[in-house]
Design a protein around this motif. Structure first.
Motif, mmCIF file in Angstrom:
data_model
loop_
_atom_site.group_PDB
_atom_site.id
_atom_site.type_symbol
_atom_site.label_atom_id
_atom_site.label_comp_id
_atom_site.label_asym_id
_atom_site.label_seq_id
_atom_site.Cartn_x
_atom_site.Cartn_y
_atom_site.Cartn_z
ATOM 1 N N THR A 199 -34.464 -2.526 -115.097
ATOM 2 C CA THR A 199 -35.814 -2.944 -115.487
ATOM 3 C C THR A 199 -36.164 -4.354 -115.052
ATOM 4 O OG1 THR A 199 -35.131 -3.835 -117.642
ATOM 5 C CG2 THR A 199 -35.632 -1.468 -117.526
ATOM 6 N N ASN A 200 -35.155 -5.184 -114.745
ATOM 7 C CA ASN A 200 -35.463 -6.580 -114.409
ATOM 8 C C ASN A 200 -34.780 -7.093 -113.152
ATOM 9 O OD1 ASN A 200 -32.776 -7.036 -115.178
ATOM 10 N ND2 ASN A 200 -33.332 -7.830 -117.192
ATOM 11 N N ILE A 201 -34.019 -6.228 -112.449
ATOM 12 C CA ILE A 201 -33.283 -6.707 -111.285
ATOM 13 C C ILE A 201 -34.227 -7.186 -110.181
ATOM 14 C CG2 ILE A 201 -33.075 -4.408 -110.228
ATOM 15 C CD1 ILE A 201 -30.332 -5.278 -109.192
ATOM 16 N N ALA A 202 -35.377 -6.513 -110.030
ATOM 17 C CA ALA A 202 -36.331 -6.932 -108.998
ATOM 18 C C ALA A 202 -36.864 -8.328 -109.289
ATOM 19 C CB ALA A 202 -37.480 -5.930 -108.918
ATOM 20 N N GLN A 203 -37.159 -8.586 -110.561
ATOM 21 C CA GLN A 203 -37.685 -9.898 -110.924
ATOM 22 C C GLN A 203 -36.642 -10.986 -110.713
ATOM 23 O OE1 GLN A 203 -39.202 -10.113 -114.914
ATOM 24 N NE2 GLN A 203 -40.076 -12.155 -114.637
ATOM 25 N N ILE A 204 -35.383 -10.700 -111.043
ATOM 26 C CA ILE A 204 -34.324 -11.698 -110.920
ATOM 27 C C ILE A 204 -34.057 -12.028 -109.449
ATOM 28 C CG2 ILE A 204 -31.844 -12.070 -111.231
ATOM 29 C CD1 ILE A 204 -32.053 -10.622 -113.896
ATOM 30 N N PHE A 205 -33.885 -11.008 -108.623
ATOM 31 C CA PHE A 205 -33.515 -11.268 -107.236
ATOM 32 C C PHE A 205 -34.694 -11.710 -106.375
ATOM 33 C CE2 PHE A 205 -29.596 -9.021 -108.286
ATOM 34 C CZ PHE A 205 -28.679 -9.815 -107.622
ATOM 35 N N SER A 206 -35.914 -11.508 -106.858
ATOM 36 C CA SER A 206 -37.063 -12.009 -106.103
ATOM 37 C C SER A 206 -37.190 -13.519 -106.208
ATOM 38 C CB SER A 206 -38.352 -11.346 -106.616
ATOM 39 O OG SER A 206 -38.623 -11.722 -107.955
ATOM 40 N N LEU A 207 -36.442 -14.124 -107.146
ATOM 41 C CA LEU A 207 -36.481 -15.577 -107.289
ATOM 42 C C LEU A 207 -35.595 -16.284 -106.268
ATOM 43 C CD1 LEU A 207 -36.285 -15.858 -111.198
ATOM 44 C CD2 LEU A 207 -38.309 -16.147 -109.767
ATOM 45 N N ALA A 208 -34.659 -15.558 -105.653
ATOM 46 C CA ALA A 208 -33.723 -16.179 -104.705
ATOM 47 C C ALA A 208 -34.418 -16.873 -103.534
ATOM 48 C CB ALA A 208 -32.715 -15.139 -104.210
ATOM 49 N N PRO A 209 -35.422 -16.243 -102.895
ATOM 50 C CA PRO A 209 -36.101 -16.958 -101.806
ATOM 51 C C PRO A 209 -36.773 -18.241 -102.273
ATOM 52 C CG PRO A 209 -36.609 -14.610 -101.736
ATOM 53 C CD PRO A 209 -35.911 -14.863 -103.036
ATOM 54 N N MET A 210 -37.267 -18.247 -103.508
ATOM 55 C CA MET A 210 -37.907 -19.442 -104.040
ATOM 56 C C MET A 210 -36.888 -20.572 -104.183
ATOM 57 S SD MET A 210 -39.609 -20.121 -107.765
ATOM 58 C CE MET A 210 -37.966 -20.166 -108.493
ATOM 59 N N ILE A 211 -35.678 -20.248 -104.650
ATOM 60 C CA ILE A 211 -34.638 -21.266 -104.814
ATOM 61 C C ILE A 211 -34.251 -21.842 -103.461
ATOM 62 C CG2 ILE A 211 -32.285 -21.685 -105.599
ATOM 63 C CD1 ILE A 211 -34.312 -21.186 -107.835
ATOM 64 N N TRP A 212 -34.077 -20.986 -102.470
ATOM 65 C CA TRP A 212 -33.748 -21.463 -101.128
ATOM 66 C C TRP A 212 -34.881 -22.334 -100.595
ATOM 67 C CZ3 TRP A 212 -29.693 -21.807 -97.929
ATOM 68 C CH2 TRP A 212 -29.940 -22.107 -96.591
ATOM 69 N N GLY A 213 -36.121 -21.880 -100.803
ATOM 70 C CA GLY A 213 -37.268 -22.648 -100.324
ATOM 71 C C GLY A 213 -37.352 -24.025 -100.958
ATOM 72 N N MET A 214 -37.073 -24.098 -102.249
ATOM 73 C CA MET A 214 -37.086 -25.386 -102.938
ATOM 74 C C MET A 214 -36.025 -26.318 -102.358
ATOM 75 S SD MET A 214 -37.595 -24.179 -106.905
ATOM 76 C CE MET A 214 -37.240 -25.837 -107.502
ATOM 77 N N GLY A 215 -34.835 -25.767 -102.095
ATOM 78 C CA GLY A 215 -33.757 -26.586 -101.549
ATOM 79 C C GLY A 215 -34.048 -27.093 -100.157
ATOM 80 N N VAL A 216 -34.693 -26.231 -99.340
ATOM 81 C CA VAL A 216 -35.034 -26.628 -97.979
ATOM 82 C C VAL A 216 -36.086 -27.730 -97.981
ATOM 83 C CG1 VAL A 216 -36.127 -25.813 -95.854
ATOM 84 C CG2 VAL A 216 -34.367 -24.428 -96.949
#
Length: 501
Positions: A142-159
């Motif tokens: 029920t929430n795996i899509a929401q959790i893993f969709s945040l990964a690109p945002m974390i990478w983007g913030m770091g870049v």
């Protein structure tokens, strides 16, 4: 088609645990990119080039690649170690080791020291795959899509953060002569300050994880007792006996019982006949056990996405800053930095609010397909913008107007490919005990692709321009063809996901 759900109600997100894991993930892009603004000057300062600036790019490229190569060679070891010793202790080693290695990197004065400590940085960052395993264990259907969709945002913030820290804080004697420039240590080591700031971030993230991160992996005594209970993130759960990730994650339920470490525990009973069921604990997975199509095809898809993304990332500034006569847009590095920073910040809400809803509505494979297609738009737009600039003799208002369109339909939409790729990797793991090894193999493959991509892209760019291959646009054509190969791997991914809940 999307995930199969046993309930329409989404499981509440374990926000604190997610925040801690994402903080640790943030160290990878920050540590990897902080050196980009000053690495050329750092390499020259070591004397390795012998005063020949034309050699700088070669030696700087080796330093940049050393991080990801070391990460690639160690990520599988970290993943397998986490399956055996638990996620938490392995994950904690990452930011702590990264902190020490980054400090030493900033204090280096010889080229071989840069190589050694840059490699150590990558080696400790190799346990980033463990963080993705924890994310998988924190999620359900029920929430795996929401959790893993945040990964690109974390990478983007770091870049965004990494180059900003490196560019602003490097060489403080010139940047801040009346304040930080007076400190003898910073004058003797002009590139230590940005490294120290990154090391501070890593140490703070280590402390946060040390205090707040819970362990989900079974302890040593539990592993030795078939049928014993698994301690998850704040809950006691049954360990199922079946070998699929579907049944492993869907059959767990909370029990109010005590765990006895020296005897076999009965996990479930039939309320009518009260017959006890005994189940076996799954041993840690081996590398051979995950070399199956269900694992390898999603990893191939993820790795090709990483190859395309890393190549596209280096081709943007390269194309933008190359002069118009040479086949570029003739923009300044300041313009490029401004464009990337503004768009990176503006793009943060998309993974949070849009991608989970899109996955739920259209299914993970469809969203992966659309995300990969965005690379066709990205590489095609680079050649198109170059043609326009060449036709007008400069980057006029039309070129500037099309740049946001390019980023919208390539960078923003492309983040959907990353968000879904990891879901398919988790879905393909043959068992819960294989998650660490599976994620380790995925991270190793992805890191190798991310190491190889920029080298391939820059080499093909130079070759295309120097020999006028396809009018100088051969490089973009090659990567559009690779995108088609990646789309083929998308079509091998399952339409219906296993029940991850």
């Amino acid at each position: 088609m999307g995930f199969t759900n046993s309930s329409s109600t989404q499981t509440p997100l374990p926000k604190l645990q997610l925040a801690i894991v994402f903080l640790i993930q943030l160290t990878e892009p920050i540590a990897a990119t902080v050196i980009y603004p000053f690495i050329n000057q750092f390499v020259i300062s070591t004397g390795i080039t012998g005063g020949n600036e034309k050699k700088t790019g070669y030696y700087a490229g080796i330093i940049e690649s050393a991080f990801f190569l070391a990460e690639c060679f160690t990520v599988m070891l970290w993943g397998m170690a986490s399956d055996r010793f638990g996620r938490r202790p392995i994950l904690l080693l990452g930011p702590l080791g990264l902190c020490l290695a980054t400090l030493c990197f900033g204090l280096s004065t010889q080229y071989r020291e840069l190589m050694i400590f840059r490699s150590i940085q990558g080696a400790f960052n190799g346990n980033i795959g463990v963080s993705k395993t924890i994310l998988a264990e924190l999620s359900d259907s029920t929430n795996i899509a929401q959790i893993f969709s945040l990964a690109p945002m974390i990478w983007g913030m770091g870049v965004i953060m990494g180059p900003s820290i490196g560019g602003v804080l490097a060489n403080p004697e010139e940047q801040f002569p009346s304040t930080l420039g007076k400190i003898a240590l910073l004058r003797a080591h002009p590139f230590f300050l940005p490294c120290a700031v990154v090391a501070l971030f890593a140490f703070l993230f280590f402390l946060v994880a040390l205090i707040g991160l819970k362990e989900a992996k079974i302890d040593a005594s539990t592993r030795l007792n078939p049928g014993s209970l698994v301690k998850s993130y704040g809950a006691i759960q049954k360990r199922p006996s079946t070998s699929t990730l579907c049944s492993t994650m869907s059959s767990t339920s909370t029990l109010d019982v005590d765990v006895e470490s020296d005897q076999e525990t009965v996990l479930a009973s039939d309320s009518e006949d009260e017959e006890d069921l005994k189940v076996d604990v799954e041993p840690p997975a081996t590398l051979k056990s995950i070399l199956i199509p269900e694992v390898l095809l999603p990893i191939a898809n993820y790795s090709l996405i990483a190859l395309l993304d890393s190549s596209y990332t280096v081709l943007i500034p390269l194309t933008y800053t190359t002069s118009v006569p040479a086949g570029g847009l003739g923009l300044t590095p300041f313009h490029v930095g401004l464009i990337l920073s503004v768009w990176g910040a503006a793009n943060i809400p998309f993974p949070i609010f849009c991608i989970p809803r899109l996955i739920k509505r259209f299914g993970a494979r469809t969203i992966n397909f659309v995300g990969v297609c965005s690379f066709l738009v990205g590489f095609g737009s680079l050649s198109g913008l170059s043609m326009l600039a060449s036709a007008f003799g400069h980057a006029n208002w039309l070129v500037w107007a099309l740049i946001p369109v390019q980023f919208l339909f390539s960078n923003t939409v492309g983040s959907m490919a990353y968000a879904t790729a990891q879901i398919f990797v988790v879905n393909g793991a043959p068992s819960k005990s294989a998650l660490g090894t599976t994620n380790g193999l995925c991270q190793a493959s992805k890191t190798m692709a991310r190491t190889f991509g920029p080298v391939l892209a820059t080499s093909l760019f130079s070759l295309s321009k120097e020999r006028d291959l396809l009018g100088g646009y051969f490089v973009y054509t090659v990567f559009m063809l690779i995108t088609l190969v990646c789309l083929r791997t998308t079509m091998t991914l399952p339409i219906e996901m296993k029940n991850l809940g």
